[in-house]
Design an enzyme around this catalytic site. Structure first.
Site, mmCIF file in Angstrom:
data_model
loop_
_atom_site.group_PDB
_atom_site.id
_atom_site.type_symbol
_atom_site.label_atom_id
_atom_site.label_comp_id
_atom_site.label_asym_id
_atom_site.label_seq_id
_atom_site.Cartn_x
_atom_site.Cartn_y
_atom_site.Cartn_z
ATOM 1 N N GLY A 77 0.880 -1.171 0.000
ATOM 2 C CA GLY A 77 0.000 0.000 0.000
ATOM 3 C C GLY A 77 0.911 1.213 0.000
ATOM 4 N N GLU A 78 0.767 2.064 0.980
ATOM 5 C CA GLU A 78 1.620 3.258 1.064
ATOM 6 C C GLU A 78 2.122 3.347 2.506
ATOM 7 O OE1 GLU A 78 3.839 6.335 0.462
ATOM 8 O OE2 GLU A 78 2.250 6.543 1.955
ATOM 9 N N CYS A 130 6.194 -5.262 0.402
ATOM 10 C CA CYS A 130 6.322 -3.910 -0.156
ATOM 11 C C CYS A 130 6.206 -2.857 0.952
ATOM 12 C CB CYS A 130 5.325 -3.731 -1.282
ATOM 13 S SG CYS A 130 5.808 -2.437 -2.417
ATOM 14 N N ARG A 136 12.999 3.170 0.019
ATOM 15 C CA ARG A 136 11.656 3.300 -0.580
ATOM 16 C C ARG A 136 11.745 3.687 -2.041
ATOM 17 N NH1 ARG A 136 8.315 7.700 1.372
ATOM 18 N NH2 ARG A 136 6.537 6.778 0.308
ATOM 19 N N ILE A 180 5.627 -3.086 -7.470
ATOM 20 C CA ILE A 180 4.835 -1.868 -7.698
ATOM 21 C C ILE A 180 5.409 -0.748 -6.826
ATOM 22 C CG2 ILE A 180 2.521 -0.859 -7.626
ATOM 23 C CD1 ILE A 180 1.469 -3.847 -7.617
ATOM 24 N N ARG A 181 6.124 0.177 -7.460
ATOM 25 C CA ARG A 181 6.831 1.241 -6.706
ATOM 26 C C ARG A 181 7.486 0.641 -5.456
ATOM 27 N NH1 ARG A 181 6.432 6.514 -7.731
ATOM 28 N NH2 ARG A 181 6.608 7.124 -5.569
ATOM 29 N N HIS A 207 4.766 -8.419 -4.593
ATOM 30 C CA HIS A 207 3.376 -8.656 -4.185
ATOM 31 C C HIS A 207 2.919 -10.059 -4.589
ATOM 32 C CE1 HIS A 207 2.008 -4.471 -3.216
ATOM 33 N NE2 HIS A 207 3.095 -4.184 -3.905
ATOM 34 N N GLU A 262 0.471 -11.648 -3.517
ATOM 35 C CA GLU A 262 -0.993 -11.800 -3.394
ATOM 36 C C GLU A 262 -1.713 -11.498 -4.699
ATOM 37 O OE1 GLU A 262 0.772 -9.342 -2.371
ATOM 38 O OE2 GLU A 262 -0.281 -7.448 -2.706
HETATM 39 N N1 LIG Z 1 3.263 -1.383 -3.519
HETATM 40 C C1 LIG Z 1 3.685 -0.804 -2.434
HETATM 41 O O1 LIG Z 1 3.459 -1.235 -1.306
HETATM 42 C C2 LIG Z 1 4.435 0.471 -2.658
HETATM 43 C C3 LIG Z 1 5.121 1.005 -1.428
HETATM 44 C C4 LIG Z 1 5.192 2.520 -1.488
HETATM 45 N N2 LIG Z 1 6.006 2.973 -2.566
HETATM 46 C C5 LIG Z 1 5.665 3.055 -0.143
HETATM 47 O O2 LIG Z 1 6.651 3.682 -0.073
HETATM 48 O O3 LIG Z 1 5.037 2.832 0.829
#
Ligand SMILES: NC(=O)CC[C@H](N)C(=O)O
Length: 200
Positions: A48-49, A80, A109, A142-143, A183, A185
């Site tokens: 997530g973030e 992540c 990050r 993903i990022r 990820h 999942e």
């Molecule tokens: N897919 C993700 O969980 C991305 C992590 C996100 N870039 C962060 O810094 O939290």
């Protein structure tokens, strides 16, 4: 009796982890409160973030109970953003973002940079894809963060095989804590979740 695994449900890929864990034969429950945390045998911290989740841990009064549960040995798996939250040291985050200091690694990050913010690759993972006849794992980033370094006692389970980020660490385990930059999942491959369930 079947084990109960919580999924930290403040933000991010909660449903996907609940589905993957359920498919592994455990009871999977969302965790938003300290009382729910106290009832689980292990916890998944989803992607997530991370700075948002860090803030929500405070809003939901979960930061201290979770930190204490992890220090007491609660098995945890972070994907992540979840990896970032579990780490002891974080590079390139907000100064006010709190983290859980449960895994002796330094993470960076958004490490893979803009052009390749999101990509997929096939990974070999120690203890997960190294049984006879097993396929490598398709990993979705993903990022994503990468692990810049690991402390003594943390085992590297996987690194990026090729390309500009070749050799970067993306899967680790330190004691009861597992973390991946990617990820699992979202692909339907249950092997990382199965590995975590076996850690319980
Ligand atoms: N897919 C993700 O969980 C991305 C992590 C996100 N870039 C962060 O810094 O939290």
């Amino acid at each position: 009796m079947s084990r109960t695994v919580g999924v930290l449900a403040l933000q991010g890929d909660v449903r996907e982890h609940v589905a993957a864990l359920t498919a592994c034969g455990v009871r999977a429950v969302p965790v938003r409160r300290a009382a729910e945390l106290a009832a689980v045998d292990g916890l998944v911290l989803p992607g997530g973030e991370s700075t948002t989740m860090s803030r929500l841990l405070g809003v939901f009064d979960l930061y201290e109970p979770l930190r204490a549960a992890l220090a007491d040995g609660l098995p945890a798996y972070g994907s992540c953003a979840g990896m970032i939250l579990l780490a002891s040291r974080i590079l390139d985050t907000r100064a006010d973002a709190r983290h859980l200091d449960a895994l002796d690694i330094t993470v960076r990050r958004n490490a893979f940079g803009r052009q390749v913010e999101s990509f997929e690759t096939d990974l070999d993972l120690v203890g997960i894809t190294d049984t006879a006849g097993a396929e490598p794992m398709r990993a979705v980033f993903i990022r994503a963060p990468w692990v810049e370094d690991v402390g003594a006692g943390v085992e590297v389970l996987g690194t990026v095989p090729s390309g500009p980020a070749a050799g970067r660490i993306v899967a680790v385990r330190g004691g009861n804590v597992l973390a991946t930059s990617f990820h699992p999942e979202v692909t339907g491959d249950l092997r990382v979740h199965q590995y975590f369930v076996e850690m319980l």
